[in-house]
Design an enzyme around this catalytic site. Structure first.
Site, PDB file in Angstrom:
ATOM      1  N   ASP A  12       0.753  -1.287  -0.056  1.00 22.60           N
ATOM      2  CA  ASP A  12       0.029   0.072  -0.132  1.00 22.60           C
ATOM      3  C   ASP A  12       0.857   1.290  -0.124  1.00 22.60           C
ATOM      4  O   ASP A  12       1.835   1.219   0.577  1.00 22.60           O
ATOM      5  CB  ASP A  12      -1.063  -0.210   1.560  1.00 22.60           C
ATOM      6  N   ASP A  16      -8.658   4.096   5.842  1.00 28.17           N
ATOM      7  CA  ASP A  16      -7.047   4.289   5.443  1.00 28.17           C
ATOM      8  C   ASP A  16      -6.660   5.829   6.493  1.00 28.17           C
ATOM      9  O   ASP A  16      -6.159   6.475   6.038  1.00 28.17           O
ATOM     10  CB  ASP A  16      -7.081   4.902   4.012  1.00 28.17           C
TER      11      ASP A  16
END
Length: 428
Positions: A152, A311
């Site tokens: 990520d 997130d």
């Protein structure tokens, strides 16, 4: 005061994917009763007009430890999560050093769960130092009980490597959580904002919708060659566009083992709202058009989107106090997520409460194989939520070390007012 033997009475309980009035008995942290009776010899906590749920699960957070603990650490990140109702989080490996090997991951997981009042699960990187060249030692790392593999922050640019990692991680029943960002679409390097009115007015370099959907399309073509032959699970991080979700919908219709997540900010805000003098509006993927937002909301409602993940990406004021195109990507999300979802989606009638709870609890539990049940004999990991209270989050309210969110100082509805976890009660 910490109670040992008590009962939550008169609450509305989210139980087996429905809402029902129910009393919950708890003794020494264990659920002893679910039903209509009021038990003798139990202290009573009146939850009238309150919602009782299992703790939420966030499958995508950044706690910045090791290496960047001045932005967030395991203690402050966990406390921020708990205030937001999250009792399981999956932390990303883009730390310093990168969590890309057995030794560092084992040490991190041990430290994380010593220091935390919640349960911290970790991803391993897909490639060494997330450089996209050499795969990590999947066979060795998979013995640690990690939650999956992700680079990520960077898209895996090599499609053949994506095929290899899907096959190898599938052997150990682990998923790949893909940050989909096609670097060939970059506008003169890398953009900083979504396509639209704000980018045009201020002549800012953009991150196109195709930057995300192109890589999803590539990966799904890879999957078409291994589906039915190999075990695999492909999970897409923080989708932000209509094109991306349409591709995922088509893949699911073909029976591919594909899932996806979306953030609260991509369900609520669009690019026209961006104030370029406030770099807290800068995140990756960026805010998209209102058409994209509306399509994602509909996808959440109809079940094509599986998970809501924050997130949570802390940065200091100094990090963000630069011109918009120079600022780091990311906003925090854990503490305010439920209030935002309740205000903008549930109270507005766009998405039912039960659907939001499925995407915060049931689906992440099932997809990420996180044991989490509301049943007699199980540990009590519960939230008590006031859906109707007025709340406004200010910088001083936050448990996170960082305050990089543009949702501060907004009038919102609903918040978590109490948690029960690890035999403790936390009152907010």
């Amino acid at each position: 005061m910490q109670l040992n033997k008590y009962q939550l009475i008169n609450g509305i309980v989210y139980y087996d994917r429905i809402l029902r009035k129910m009393n919950v008995g708890i003794n020494n942290g264990i659920i002893t009763y679910l039903g209509d009776e009021i038990l003798d010899n139990y202290d009573l906590i009146d939850c009238r007009n309150r919602l009782i749920t299992l703790g939420f699960i966030d499958t995508h957070v950044h706690f910045r430890s090791p290496g960047y603990s001045y932005k967030e650490d395991l203690v402050t990140g966990s406390r921020a999560a708990l205030k937001g109702g999250y009792m399981h989080v999956c932390t990303m490996p883009n730390t310093k050093p990168c969590l890309d090997n057995y030794k560092d991951l084992k040490y991190y997981l041990r430290q994380a769960n010593i220091k935390s009042d919640i349960f911290i699960h970790s991803f391993s990187a897909i490639t060494l130092n997330q450089e996209g060249r050499d795969l990590v030692d999947i066979e060795n790392i998979s013995t640690l009980g990690i939650c999956g593999y992700s680079d990520d922050g960077k898209g895996l640019q090599d499609g053949s490597m994506m095929k290899q990692v899907l096959i190898e991680t599938g052997e150990f029943n682990h998923l790949v959580s893909a940050h989909c960002e096609d670097e060939t679409t970059y506008q003169d390097g890398q953009g900083c904002i979504g396509v639209g009115k704000t980018a045009s007015e201020h002549n800012l370099k953009t991150i196109s919708n195709a930057c995300e959907s192109n890589m999803i399309d590539r990966d799904l073509k890879v999957i078409s060659h291994i589906h039915g032959i190999y075990n695999y699970h492909y999970h897409v991080c923080h989708i932000s566009t209509m094109q991306s979700l349409k591709l995922i919908e088509a893949a699911k219709a073909k029976g591919y083992n594909v899932s996806c997540e979306v953030t609260p900010h991509h369900l609520i805000s669009d690019e026209s709202e961006i104030d370029i003098n406030n770099t807290n509006y800068k995140m990756n993927p960026p805010l998209r058009s209102r058409n994209d937002v509306d399509y994602l909301v509909e996808g959440l409602r109809n079940g094509h989107i599986d998970i809501i993940a924050t997130d949570h990406a802390p940065h200091t004021k100094e990090d963000k106090d630069v011109p918009f195109d120079e600022a780091p990507f990311g906003i925090i999300g854990l503490e305010m997520a439920f209030s935002l979802l309740n205000t903008y989606l549930i109270k507005s009638g766009k998405v039912p409460l039960v659907k939001i709870l499925e995407c915060l609890i049931d689906n992440p539990s099932n997809i990420f194989n996180i044991e989490h049940r509301l049943a007699v004999g199980e540990h009590a990991f519960l939230n008590i939520i006031d859906l109707d209270c007025d709340v406004m989050y200010t910088e001083n309210d936050l448990a996170s070390k960082s305050c990089n969110t543009f949702y501060l100082n907004r009038a919102l509805k609903g918040k978590v007012i109490m948690n029960i976890v690890k035999r403790k009660q936390f009152y907010w």
